[in-house]
Scaffold this active site. Sequence first.
Site, PDB file in Angstrom:
ATOM      1  NE  ARG A 151      96.115  -5.065  39.671  1.00  0.00           N
ATOM      2  CZ  ARG A 151      94.938  -5.202  40.065  1.00  0.00           C
ATOM      3  NH1 ARG A 151      94.588  -6.518  40.530  1.00  0.00           N
ATOM      4  NH2 ARG A 151      94.150  -4.408  39.776  1.00  0.00           N
ATOM      5  CD  GLU A 198      90.276   0.330  38.322  1.00  0.00           C
ATOM      6  OE1 GLU A 198      91.241  -0.201  38.703  1.00  0.00           O
ATOM      7  OE2 GLU A 198      89.123  -0.116  37.195  1.00  0.00           O
ATOM      8  CG  ASN A 250      95.909   1.895  41.217  1.00  0.00           C
ATOM      9  OD1 ASN A 250      96.273   0.710  40.412  1.00  0.00           O
ATOM     10  ND2 ASN A 250      95.831   2.828  40.822  1.00  0.00           N
TER      11      ASN A 250
END
Lengths: 122, 146
Positions: free
Chosen positions: B106, B48, B52
């Site tokens: 997303r 994650e 990002n």
Amino acid sequence: MLKMGGDFLQLILDTIDENLIVKFKGELDHHSSEASREKIDEWYYDKLKKNIVFDLRELNFMDSSGIGLLMARYKMCSENGGKVLIVNDNQNIQRILRMSGILKIIDVYSSIDDALQNSIGE
Amino acid sequence: MGERNYMKLEFSSKSTNESFARVAVAAFASQLDPTIEEISDIKTAVSEAVTNAVIHGYENGEGIVTIEAIIEGNEIQIIIKDSGRGIHDLKTAMEPFYTSKPELERSGMGFTVMETFMDGLEVTSEVGKGTVVKMNKKFESFSTGE
């Protein structure tokens, strides 16, 4: 049937009646979801399908990019009068599905046959 | 065992490296004898944070992502840094389901996943300078032999 994918993710697409069956093998992350979502949508629209059954049993990794992919397909099917169904028995995948809240709108079944029985009607 | 251990990784901000990053950190963490569930938590949280950096920090452009990991006792600390755009409103960015890029499908769950799967999460960011994500996790099953 279509099989595609690199080292990380294999995507296997098939159709049964008005259902598109999407089987993932490997790792579903941001990188691998980008390529697969285009192929899924192409099959869904070209073959005029209504529902999508996602078989996640052979995924050994999924992060929130996978959740994003499932949610967007849920929206797509809903707009088309269809639904998304998940087949899964993998505990690690189940944990991220549960924490994302997606299980409130999508049901999980233990086999494709089970899911297909629930895709008809309504 | 139970000694301090440290590693640092630097790699290009490319989506293909998301898999490399989580596997490398998981391999480093394996010396803490984690359960399958704990290793899955670490892999997901790292994935994650790196995603990002790739999507939001560098907006799929060029850049370097750095990961440092420190093992101390039965705990691992993981620091993931980018020198990208930074986040101007961190509070909003960390809200569940918030995404600045809905067109990319997303889910907006990245920080929530990191918070849930790790024991601690601290994010600092400066617009134009980049973002630093610090996470830590204790491995309950690991005995330091004391």
